[in-house]
Design an enzyme around this catalytic site. Structure first.
Site, PDB file in Angstrom:
ATOM      1  N   LEU A   1     -28.069 109.765  67.314  1.00 28.48           N
ATOM      2  CA  LEU A   1     -28.566 111.117  67.044  1.00 28.48           C
ATOM      3  C   LEU A   1     -28.217 111.537  65.623  1.00 28.48           C
ATOM      4  O   LEU A   1     -27.052 111.534  65.223  1.00 28.48           O
ATOM      5  CB  LEU A   1     -27.975 112.119  68.045  1.00 28.48           C
ATOM      6  CG  LEU A   1     -28.159 111.774  69.533  1.00 28.48           C
ATOM      7  CD1 LEU A   1     -27.759 112.966  70.399  1.00 28.48           C
ATOM      8  CD2 LEU A   1     -29.593 111.348  69.825  1.00 28.48           C
ATOM      9  N   ALA A   2     -29.250 111.881  64.861  1.00 27.55           N
ATOM     10  CA  ALA A   2     -29.040 112.223  63.447  1.00 27.55           C
ATOM     11  C   ALA A   2     -29.930 113.370  63.022  1.00 27.55           C
ATOM     12  O   ALA A   2     -30.273 113.507  61.858  1.00 27.55           O
ATOM     13  CB  ALA A   2     -29.322 110.990  62.582  1.00 27.55           C
TER      14      ALA A   2
ATOM     15  N   GLY B   1     -29.309 116.630  63.242  1.00 26.29           N
ATOM     16  CA  GLY B   1     -28.635 117.844  62.768  1.00 26.29           C
ATOM     17  C   GLY B   1     -28.771 118.002  61.257  1.00 26.29           C
ATOM     18  O   GLY B   1     -28.756 117.027  60.525  1.00 26.29           O
TER      19      GLY B   1
ATOM     20  N   ARG C   1     -23.170 122.988  57.038  1.00 27.04           N
ATOM     21  CA  ARG C   1     -21.838 123.228  56.453  1.00 27.04           C
ATOM     22  C   ARG C   1     -21.474 122.267  55.328  1.00 27.04           C
ATOM     23  O   ARG C   1     -20.469 122.451  54.649  1.00 27.04           O
ATOM     24  CB  ARG C   1     -20.776 123.197  57.549  1.00 27.04           C
ATOM     25  CG  ARG C   1     -20.679 124.534  58.281  1.00 27.04           C
ATOM     26  CD  ARG C   1     -19.570 124.510  59.297  1.00 27.04           C
ATOM     27  NE  ARG C   1     -19.951 123.751  60.490  1.00 27.04           N
ATOM     28  CZ  ARG C   1     -19.080 123.229  61.349  1.00 27.04           C
ATOM     29  NH1 ARG C   1     -17.777 123.357  61.115  1.00 27.04           N
ATOM     30  NH2 ARG C   1     -19.484 122.563  62.404  1.00 27.04           N
TER      31      ARG C   1
ATOM     32  N   GLU D   1     -19.146 122.230  78.790  1.00 23.60           N
ATOM     33  CA  GLU D   1     -19.160 122.698  77.407  1.00 23.60           C
ATOM     34  C   GLU D   1     -18.246 123.920  77.270  1.00 23.60           C
ATOM     35  O   GLU D   1     -18.163 124.738  78.197  1.00 23.60           O
ATOM     36  CB  GLU D   1     -20.597 123.048  76.985  1.00 23.60           C
ATOM     37  CG  GLU D   1     -21.490 121.831  76.845  1.00 23.60           C
ATOM     38  CD  GLU D   1     -20.911 120.807  75.870  1.00 23.60           C
ATOM     39  OE1 GLU D   1     -20.808 121.112  74.680  1.00 23.60           O
ATOM     40  OE2 GLU D   1     -20.533 119.702  76.312  1.00 23.60           O
TER      41      GLU D   1
ATOM     42  N   TYR E   1     -17.118  94.768  25.012  1.00 21.92           N
ATOM     43  CA  TYR E   1     -18.238  95.023  25.923  1.00 21.92           C
ATOM     44  C   TYR E   1     -19.078  93.756  26.015  1.00 21.92           C
ATOM     45  O   TYR E   1     -19.646  93.310  25.007  1.00 21.92           O
ATOM     46  CB  TYR E   1     -19.120  96.182  25.447  1.00 21.92           C
ATOM     47  CG  TYR E   1     -20.359  96.274  26.312  1.00 21.92           C
ATOM     48  CD1 TYR E   1     -20.247  96.494  27.683  1.00 21.92           C
ATOM     49  CD2 TYR E   1     -21.639  96.083  25.781  1.00 21.92           C
ATOM     50  CE1 TYR E   1     -21.371  96.522  28.504  1.00 21.92           C
ATOM     51  CE2 TYR E   1     -22.768  96.115  26.598  1.00 21.92           C
ATOM     52  CZ  TYR E   1     -22.619  96.326  27.962  1.00 21.92           C
ATOM     53  OH  TYR E   1     -23.722  96.344  28.779  1.00 21.92           O
TER      54      TYR E   1
ATOM     55  N   SER F   1     -14.020  86.237  12.421  1.00 23.74           N
ATOM     56  CA  SER F   1     -13.775  87.641  12.794  1.00 23.74           C
ATOM     57  C   SER F   1     -14.645  88.587  11.989  1.00 23.74           C
ATOM     58  O   SER F   1     -14.891  88.376  10.811  1.00 23.74           O
ATOM     59  CB  SER F   1     -12.318  87.994  12.528  1.00 23.74           C
ATOM     60  OG  SER F   1     -11.510  87.254  13.385  1.00 23.74           O
TER      61      SER F   1
END
Ligand code: UD1
Ligand code: CA
Length: 452
Positions: free
Chosen positions: A10-11, A13, A17, A158, A352, A409
């Site tokens: 069940l999803a 909702g 909040r 409930e 990098y 370098s």
């Protein structure tokens, strides 16, 4: 001989909040959505058939469902009329299914496979319905489990419909239920909504099954396992529990965590034996660390493979596509993305490395940059085995450095370098003997004059 299982998740909702534009069940724990966690659990318990009940306008939840479990079906519950109505939204899946039925909530992501297995075990032992319960620290608004003298379940009440005595019960309903029924749609169809909330309660199935002579069983689990997430605070609480478990499991399996509570793992992190992880290391999704590797403090790692015996960090950043061979060394302030490093290669400081490859035993000096992006396209830097890239070199991709070559370098390398060659790109050095001494004398005189 186990019967086929259909799991309905069940999803629907909204999760008001959470105060989020993202549906609640897509919020993540350990790098995976709560729905993804529940789908993975369902798949792990003989879960060949999966149905997810979503709300209207939740196309994005349907997409997540299909990407986490391609065989799952999504069903839309148009109006939220209660948990029984939500299960009935998957009517088509239930109709065509001969076997057990398991109901899970997508906002309850911490359940374990063992617990679900023992719940389903009650069906094997002859119960028609099995409910997962827990002793609540604060029973509050949870449904109360009313048990009979023989330990079986009589009813679920409930909180809004409960009397004072029932409200004192601490054994609560987690919401997880399993059914072994010949005609589940008949039972679900008999559930009404004459209650305090005017909702169709799935919990009413208990009394209906019992009135038909069926037995209802309870399996009790730890409250932490059935923690439901309704707010961001509860999301963080669930994350903390998940992390604690994952760290414990890693240590049991042979990884050393010096300060476990500071290490953040992902749902799919794989750690080998004798891996040592120093404090404050974060693992995003998709990381494998092979045996004996060491991850030093404050490193951030995602989508990377770290070979056996490698040494990473402190303060290293490995991004997706970083594939490091055996005994590779990656030191402080080195960022690596989409680069393969051969066995024994080293990049010890401030670099990098993006898009390319570094051969075995090659050495990348401090401050080396793979200039991989021209503002439009990404290009590759390929460095051969045993090559030596001097400090502060910029390698402008696309470019290849042959095996065993040396880069002086400070060079800016824009052309391929043959194997075993030296490439140097810098202006000649100029010297003026005694200049510094003369300069100091002159300036000291000038300063003395100005002070008068
Ligand atoms: C439910 C249980 C309660 C239990 C509690 C545990 C019922 C009647 N009550 O109460 O006994 O203690 O869970 O958390 O089952 N949902 C839908 N569609 C709906 C209604 C709910 O998809 O129409 C989903 C919600 O998204 C949620 C789950 O079902 O994931 C539970 O719904 P919720 O409203 O939170 O149930 P509770 O009233 O808390
Ligand atoms: Ca709830």
């Amino acid at each position: 001989m186990s019967r086929p299982l259909l799991t309905v998740i069940l999803a629907a909702g909204k999760g008001t909040r959470m105060r989020s534009s993202l549906p609640k069940v897509l919020h993540r724990i350990a790098g995976r959505s709560m729905l993804g966690h529940v789908l993975a659990l369902a798949k792990s318990v003989r879960g060949e058939k999966l149905a997810v009940v979503v709300g209207p306008d939740m196309e994005i939840v349907r997409k997540e469902t299909l990407s986490a479990a391609p065989s799952a079906e999504a069903y839309v519950q148009t109006q939220q009329l209660g948990t029984a109505d939500a299960v009935l939204a998957a009517r088509e899946a239930i109709k065509g299914h001969a076997g057990d039925l398991l109901v899970l909530f997508a906002d309850t992501p911490l359940l374990t496979q063992d617990t679900i297995t023992s719940l389903l075990g009650e069906l094997d032992r002859g119960a028609q319905v099995a409910v997962l319960g827990f002793e609540a620290r604060d029973p509050g608004s949870y449904g109360r489990l009313i048990t009979a003298a023989d330990g079986s379940l009589s009813a679920i009440r409930e909180a809004k419909d409960a009397n004072e005595a029932e409200l004192k019960i601490r054994l609560c309903n987690s919401g997880v239920m399993a059914f072994r029924l010949d005609a589940p749609l008949d039972v679900l169809g008999r559930i009404g909504n004459a209650n305090a909330k005017g909702e169709f309660y799935l919990t009413d199935a208990i009394e209906i099954v019992r009135s038909g002579g069926g037995r209802a069983a309870v399996v009790v689990c730890d409250e932490d396992e059935v923690l439901g997430v309704n707010s961001r605070r509860e999301l963080a609480g669930a994350e903390a529990i998940w992390q604690r478990r994952a760290r414990d499991k890693a240590m049991v399996e042979g990884t050393t965590l010096i300060a476990p509570e500071t290490v953040w793992l992902s749902f799919d992190t794989v750690l080998g034996r004798d891996v040592v992880i120093e404090p404050n290391v974060f693992f995003g999704p998709g990381v494998t660390v092979e045996d004996g590797a060491e991850i030093k403090a404050n490193s951030h790692i995602e989508g990377a493979r770290i070979g056996a015996g490698a040494r990473i960090g402190p303060f290293a950043r490995l991004r997706p596509g970083a594939v490091l061979g055996r005994d590779v060394h990656v030191g402080n302030f080195v960022e690596i993305k989409n680069v393969t490093l051969g066995d024994g290669a080293k990049a010890n400081h401030l670099s990098y490395l993006g898009d390319g490859s570094v051969g075995a035993k090659a050495n990348i000096g401090a401050g080396t940059i793979f200039c991989n992006y021209d503002g439009f396209f990404k290009h590759k830097t390929e460095i051969g085995e045993g090559a030596f890239v001097g400090s502060n070199s910029a390698l402008v991709a696309p470019v290849k450095i042959g095996a065993g070559a040396y880069i002086g370098s400070g060079s800016v390398i824009t052309k391929d370098v043959p194997a075993d060659a030296l490439a140097l790109e810098r202006s000649g050095q100029e010297e003026r003997a005694g200049w510094a001494q003369k300069f100091r004398t002159m300036m000291a005189r000038r300063k003395a004059g100005a002070a008068k």
